[in-house]
Scaffold this motif. Structure first.
Motif, PDB file in Angstrom:
ATOM      1  N   MET A  77       0.790  -1.228   0.000  1.00  0.00           N
ATOM      2  CA  MET A  77       0.000   0.000   0.000  1.00  0.00           C
ATOM      3  C   MET A  77       0.819   1.272   0.000  1.00  0.00           C
ATOM      4  O   MET A  77       0.237   2.356  -0.044  1.00  0.00           O
ATOM      5  CB  MET A  77      -0.930   0.019   1.222  1.00  0.00           C
ATOM      6  N   ALA A  78       2.144   1.175   0.060  1.00  0.00           N
ATOM      7  CA  ALA A  78       2.973   2.373   0.160  1.00  0.00           C
ATOM      8  C   ALA A  78       4.108   2.323  -0.856  1.00  0.00           C
ATOM      9  O   ALA A  78       4.475   1.252  -1.358  1.00  0.00           O
ATOM     10  CB  ALA A  78       3.543   2.518   1.570  1.00  0.00           C
ATOM     11  N   PRO A 436      -0.303   3.500   5.094  1.00  0.00           N
ATOM     12  CA  PRO A 436      -1.074   2.273   4.869  1.00  0.00           C
ATOM     13  C   PRO A 436      -2.099   2.041   5.974  1.00  0.00           C
ATOM     14  O   PRO A 436      -1.893   2.400   7.133  1.00  0.00           O
ATOM     15  CB  PRO A 436      -0.005   1.182   4.868  1.00  0.00           C
ATOM     16  N   ALA A 437      -3.195   1.420   5.602  1.00  0.00           N
ATOM     17  CA  ALA A 437      -4.280   1.203   6.555  1.00  0.00           C
ATOM     18  C   ALA A 437      -3.979   0.102   7.556  1.00  0.00           C
ATOM     19  O   ALA A 437      -4.472   0.129   8.685  1.00  0.00           O
ATOM     20  CB  ALA A 437      -5.569   0.862   5.795  1.00  0.00           C
ATOM     21  N   TRP A 438      -3.151  -0.886   7.153  1.00  0.00           N
ATOM     22  CA  TRP A 438      -2.927  -2.051   7.993  1.00  0.00           C
ATOM     23  C   TRP A 438      -1.453  -2.207   8.345  1.00  0.00           C
ATOM     24  O   TRP A 438      -0.573  -1.850   7.563  1.00  0.00           O
ATOM     25  CB  TRP A 438      -3.399  -3.324   7.287  1.00  0.00           C
ATOM     26  N   PRO A 439      -1.162  -2.790   9.500  1.00  0.00           N
ATOM     27  CA  PRO A 439       0.236  -3.127   9.812  1.00  0.00           C
ATOM     28  C   PRO A 439       0.796  -4.132   8.813  1.00  0.00           C
ATOM     29  O   PRO A 439       0.065  -4.946   8.244  1.00  0.00           O
ATOM     30  CB  PRO A 439       0.133  -3.755  11.213  1.00  0.00           C
ATOM     31  N   PRO A 446       6.363   1.946  14.154  1.00  0.00           N
ATOM     32  CA  PRO A 446       6.644   3.354  14.474  1.00  0.00           C
ATOM     33  C   PRO A 446       6.653   4.245  13.241  1.00  0.00           C
ATOM     34  O   PRO A 446       6.181   5.383  13.292  1.00  0.00           O
ATOM     35  CB  PRO A 446       8.022   3.291  15.134  1.00  0.00           C
ATOM     36  N   GLU A 447       7.155   3.715  12.128  1.00  0.00           N
ATOM     37  CA  GLU A 447       7.173   4.511  10.891  1.00  0.00           C
ATOM     38  C   GLU A 447       5.769   4.694  10.344  1.00  0.00           C
ATOM     39  O   GLU A 447       5.411   5.766   9.861  1.00  0.00           O
ATOM     40  CB  GLU A 447       8.067   3.825   9.856  1.00  0.00           C
ATOM     41  N   ARG A 448       4.938   3.639  10.405  1.00  0.00           N
ATOM     42  CA  ARG A 448       3.553   3.777   9.937  1.00  0.00           C
ATOM     43  C   ARG A 448       2.806   4.795  10.790  1.00  0.00           C
ATOM     44  O   ARG A 448       2.026   5.617  10.275  1.00  0.00           O
ATOM     45  CB  ARG A 448       2.849   2.428   9.974  1.00  0.00           C
ATOM     46  N   ARG A 453       0.562  10.397  11.483  1.00  0.00           N
ATOM     47  CA  ARG A 453       0.614  11.737  12.096  1.00  0.00           C
ATOM     48  C   ARG A 453       0.852  12.808  11.026  1.00  0.00           C
ATOM     49  O   ARG A 453       0.275  13.905  11.096  1.00  0.00           O
ATOM     50  CB  ARG A 453       1.708  11.788  13.150  1.00  0.00           C
ATOM     51  N   ASP A 454       1.672  12.497  10.044  1.00  0.00           N
ATOM     52  CA  ASP A 454       1.932  13.470   8.975  1.00  0.00           C
ATOM     53  C   ASP A 454       0.693  13.698   8.124  1.00  0.00           C
ATOM     54  O   ASP A 454       0.443  14.824   7.662  1.00  0.00           O
ATOM     55  CB  ASP A 454       3.097  12.992   8.103  1.00  0.00           C
TER      56      ASP A 454
END
Length: 515
Positions: A77-78, A436-439, A446-448, A453-454
């Motif tokens: 997704m990214a 992305p919506a999912w882990p 932490p990056e997701r 937040r951005d």
């Protein structure tokens, strides 16, 4: 005319597909072949008409990334590398190969996989139930109970085999994994009872390794079933038998270890998705109580044989679910759907017995018929279109399509959105997301979280143009997809609106396309 008595071997040959009458073979399909085929046609059509929703976009996105690069797919997704993502299983790689060879879009391949998964599921169910009972109607009843005996509150989740849930999840890896698990159980039952050549045990190990890679949590239930059939039906334990069952385990581990896309064993102890699955433990009574009508049948099986495989399977699965709750590893709750199977199958086998029925079985049959009718009232909207529904049954989710936006977004271009539905659907058409919506194992949590937040910072009405420009540059953002309540920033150019939702697609920054 004198009716010839068929030999045992002859009867096995013609069972289900033919009947022997007057010494001649007469074509006569089994009840399960007839009703299973009708169910396959009906459910395939019902699943096809359900629009892309929920997790469908995630699985379609996986196929899109594999279609673009089968050997080194990007993050689902990214705009990031995808190394280590558990979504890149043998099942998904096969779908990606089909997409490459045919040129079909990811969502098309996923849709077309549904009927194939259902065929695997139905044939596997028939094989398992035939190991439990020779009665021709037992598989038909097992299928009916499997899709109807759930609860009076909708249980909508991947891996749940209720009628409604199947319409949305038929094409998912979980359905393939469960269908494969049924075949594994049938093969295990045959080997435990009658033995077989060494190749049969090795083949069972290969299938077990594949289901472990395709859907690890379904593999937990699958292996519980294997252990239950072996413990229940394997009578002669000597060195040769132990060695052959050990071969199954060794081959399964080797297959899982050899898979180059990700390490399935790295998922052991992973708690990144436990928070998602905690809701599986809510309202369990309302979601599953109709299946409990199978408890008397399961209890009778336990009285007849303490080592009955269905009893062992059910008890072990309940223990695993309890462990998930007590330990906080709520992902183990995903086997709840398969935990009902021993109840449903035991009930089917009990009610398929030859008549005359004792009073207790007649009462159980009447109660089951009432429960199945109630189950259909809850889930019947899955196969009854609204246009011909006289009572207003609940219907499957009907999310808005995002093809209107995908037509304007280039493959791999990055979209910034915080919308619940677009963030789950849009990647299925080829675009990437900032957050992305999912882990996923290929992107540290932490990056997701930082990316989320951005996104929130960009969409904050109080953000400055410079702050927004920095986020656009950092993630190579090309597009915004905004809810009607969100105002487009000054630098954005709105190019299209969603026909159903009123969402706006806006162009920002130069962006870039993923390689």
């Amino acid at each position: 005319m004198t009716t010839a008595t068929p030999t045992r071997k002859h009867t096995r040959v013609v069972r289900g597909a033919t009947a022997v009458m007057g010494g001649r073979r007469s074509l006569r399909p089994s009840p399960y072949l007839v009703f299973g085929t009708l169910f396959w046609v009906l459910m395939s059509a019902a699943a096809w008409r359900v629009p892309i929703c929920c997790d469908f976009g995630q699985h379609a996105a996986v196929v899109e990334r594999l279609k673009a690069d089968l050997l080194n797919p990007a993050h689902p997704m990214a705009d990031l590398p995808g190394a280590g993502s558990a979504y890149y299983s043998p099942y998904a790689v096969a779908q990606g190969l089909v997409a490459q060879l045919t040129g079909l879009a990811g969502w098309q391949v996923v849709k077309l996989t549904g009927p194939l998964n259902l065929l695997l599921l139905l044939t596997g169910l028939g094989r398992v139930v035939r190991t439990l009972s020779p009665r021709p109607w037992a598989p038909v009843l097992a299928l009916a109970f499997m899709v109807l005996l759930w609860g009076t509150k909708m249980a909508w989740w991947s891996g749940y085999l209720g009628l409604m849930s199947m319409t949305g999840h038929l094409s998912f890896p979980s359905t393939f994994g469960i269908g494969l698990a049924f075949w594994i159980w049938a093969s295990t039952a045959r080997l435990a009872r009658s033995g077989g050549p060494l190749a049969a045990y090795a083949g069972l190990g290969i299938l077990s390794g594949v289901v472990l890679l395709v859907h690890p949590i379904s593999a937990v239930a699958a292996m519980i079933g294997v252990a239950a059939f072996v413990a229940g039906w394997q009578r002669d334990w000597h060195a040769r038998v132990v060695g052959r069952w050990a071969l199954v385990a060794v081959v399964a581990v080797l297959v899982a270890t050899a898979w180059p896309y990700y390490s399935v064993f790295s998922l052991v102890g992973d708690q990144s998705v436990d928070w998602i699955h905690k809701q599986l433990y809510t309202e369990m009574d309302a979601r599953f109580w109709l299946a409990l009508i199978g408890l008397p049948a399961l209890w009778l099986r336990g009285l007849r044989d303490r080592r009955d495989p269905l009893v062992l399977m059910f008890v072990t699965e309940v223990a695993v679910i309890a462990y998930g709750w007590l330990s906080g590893h709520y992902t183990y709750g995903r086997i709840l759907g398969l935990t009902l199977v021993p109840l449903q199958f035991a009930l089917a086998v009990e009610l398929a017995q030859a008549r005359p029925w004792p009073a207790g079985r007649r009462f159980l049959a009447q109660a089951t018929a009432a429960a199945a009718a109630l189950g259909f009232l809850v889930q019947g909207g899955a196969v009854v279109p609204r246009s011909v529904d006289p009572v207003g049954l609940d219907q499957p989710p009907r999310w808005a399509e995002y093809d209107w936006a995908a037509r304007r977004i280039g493959p791999g271009e990055v979209v910034l959105t915080d919308g619940y539905r677009p963030s789950r659907s849009l990647p299925g058409y080829g675009p990437n997301l900032v957050a992305p919506a999912w882990p996923d194992a290929s992107l540290p949590e932490p990056e997701r979280a930082r990316r989320q937040r951005d996104v929130a910072a960009y969409l904050d009405p109080g953000s400055t143009r410079a702050e927004r420009a920095a986020i656009v540059a950092r993630y190579h953002v090309r597009w915004l997809l905004l809810d009607p309540s969100q105002k487009a920033p000054q630098e954005a150019v709105v190019v299209a609106w969603g026909p159903r939702t009123g969402e706006a697609l806006a162009r920002v920054g130069p962006g870039r396309r993923a390689a």
